[in-house]
Design a protein around this motif. Sequence first.
Motif, mmCIF file in Angstrom:
data_model
loop_
_atom_site.group_PDB
_atom_site.id
_atom_site.type_symbol
_atom_site.label_atom_id
_atom_site.label_comp_id
_atom_site.label_asym_id
_atom_site.label_seq_id
_atom_site.Cartn_x
_atom_site.Cartn_y
_atom_site.Cartn_z
ATOM 1 N N GLN A 37 2.094 -42.726 -22.416
ATOM 2 C CA GLN A 37 3.028 -41.657 -22.749
ATOM 3 C C GLN A 37 3.675 -41.204 -21.454
ATOM 4 O O GLN A 37 2.976 -40.973 -20.458
ATOM 5 N N LEU A 38 4.988 -41.082 -21.451
ATOM 6 C CA LEU A 38 5.670 -40.757 -20.199
ATOM 7 C C LEU A 38 5.154 -39.461 -19.599
ATOM 8 O O LEU A 38 4.930 -39.378 -18.388
ATOM 9 N N SER A 39 4.953 -38.443 -20.426
ATOM 10 C CA SER A 39 4.495 -37.156 -19.901
ATOM 11 C C SER A 39 3.084 -37.244 -19.319
ATOM 12 O O SER A 39 2.661 -36.343 -18.588
ATOM 13 N N GLY A 40 2.375 -38.337 -19.587
ATOM 14 C CA GLY A 40 1.062 -38.523 -19.006
ATOM 15 C C GLY A 40 1.100 -38.789 -17.511
ATOM 16 O O GLY A 40 0.062 -38.754 -16.843
ATOM 17 N N ARG A 44 2.316 -36.672 -10.621
ATOM 18 C CA ARG A 44 2.671 -37.672 -9.619
ATOM 19 C C ARG A 44 4.133 -38.059 -9.822
ATOM 20 O O ARG A 44 4.714 -37.827 -10.890
ATOM 21 N N TRP A 45 4.730 -38.634 -8.794
ATOM 22 C CA TRP A 45 6.065 -39.180 -8.940
ATOM 23 C C TRP A 45 5.997 -40.455 -9.774
ATOM 24 O O TRP A 45 4.941 -41.112 -9.848
ATOM 25 N N LEU A 46 7.122 -40.795 -10.386
ATOM 26 C CA LEU A 46 7.197 -42.015 -11.182
ATOM 27 C C LEU A 46 8.536 -42.696 -10.941
ATOM 28 O O LEU A 46 9.592 -42.052 -11.007
ATOM 29 N N LEU A 76 2.888 -42.735 -1.369
ATOM 30 C CA LEU A 76 3.849 -41.676 -1.678
ATOM 31 C C LEU A 76 3.522 -40.981 -2.998
ATOM 32 O O LEU A 76 4.339 -40.245 -3.543
ATOM 33 N N GLU A 77 2.312 -41.231 -3.501
ATOM 34 C CA GLU A 77 1.835 -40.623 -4.743
ATOM 35 C C GLU A 77 2.814 -40.890 -5.883
ATOM 36 O O GLU A 77 3.203 -39.987 -6.631
ATOM 37 N N CYS A 78 3.167 -42.160 -6.016
ATOM 38 C CA CYS A 78 4.148 -42.564 -7.010
ATOM 39 C C CYS A 78 3.626 -43.756 -7.806
ATOM 40 O O CYS A 78 3.096 -44.716 -7.235
ATOM 41 N N ASP A 79 3.796 -43.695 -9.124
ATOM 42 C CA ASP A 79 3.446 -44.805 -10.008
ATOM 43 C C ASP A 79 4.700 -45.596 -10.370
ATOM 44 O O ASP A 79 5.828 -45.098 -10.248
ATOM 45 N N ILE A 141 11.444 -39.883 -11.202
ATOM 46 C CA ILE A 141 10.973 -38.727 -11.968
ATOM 47 C C ILE A 141 9.913 -37.993 -11.150
ATOM 48 O O ILE A 141 8.952 -38.607 -10.669
ATOM 49 N N ASP A 142 10.102 -36.695 -10.958
ATOM 50 C CA ASP A 142 9.196 -35.945 -10.086
ATOM 51 C C ASP A 142 7.922 -35.521 -10.825
ATOM 52 O O ASP A 142 7.792 -35.742 -12.044
ATOM 53 N N PRO A 143 6.951 -34.927 -10.119
ATOM 54 C CA PRO A 143 5.678 -34.574 -10.757
ATOM 55 C C PRO A 143 5.801 -33.569 -11.889
ATOM 56 O O PRO A 143 4.866 -33.432 -12.698
ATOM 57 N N GLN A 144 6.906 -32.851 -11.972
ATOM 58 C CA GLN A 144 7.133 -31.927 -13.082
ATOM 59 C C GLN A 144 7.828 -32.600 -14.267
ATOM 60 O O GLN A 144 8.121 -31.946 -15.271
#
Length: 222
Positions: A37-40, A44-46, A76-79, A141-144
């Motif tokens: 799920q995207l909101s999951g 973290r950044w995506l 960079l804490e990004c998936d 997409i940012d962590p928010q």
Amino acid sequence: MSDTMDLSRTDDAKLPSARIGATAPDFVARTTEGSVQLSGYRGRWLVFFSHPADFTPVCTSEFIAFQKQIERFNDLECDLLGLSVDSLYAHLAWVKDIEARFDVRISFPIIEDISMSIGRAYGMIHDESDSTASVRSVFFIDPQGVIRAMVHYPLAVGRSVGEILRVLAALQTSDTDNVSTPEGWMPGDRPVLSAPSNMHEADARSAGDGAAWYYTPRGVDQ
């Protein structure tokens, strides 16, 4: 009412559309790594990106490059999350073939989007297109869960993973330090102060070391 997209819907015109500054449209989908799920991904950044088709040369080169840089994205804490209109079984076969032929194991999820619901909601498939292939779109997409940047490439032009990493670092630097990044900025370079919002700020910058009040690199003491 939930904002998560129902992928069984066929009324694409009513689906939310993606734009910079808006919350990324949510969805649940099957992937090579199970249901996501995207909101999951909140917290973290995506980097969410589409590719035209499996078993194609440019897409293969991109996926290998993404995988080889996955530790830099992690730093960079990004998936990473990929998508195409191909079936899950085509994705699985492609991932296995890449591993067999290039010794690279694709570890990030690849979404199947046979109904094209997600692709159309994100503008990855153009309404006027004579093909169901998605263009090469990238959404930061940012962590928010807010879309901060997006880039679209034509089918024949491969993306630069190095540039995607640069944009990601620039977005994070801008957020952390409340600055802007000029043309060609790279991590370690000096950013610039955001444009002055009033005459007091403009006058204060004019009294400095001769830098233009509207183009002021941030100094070490700022």
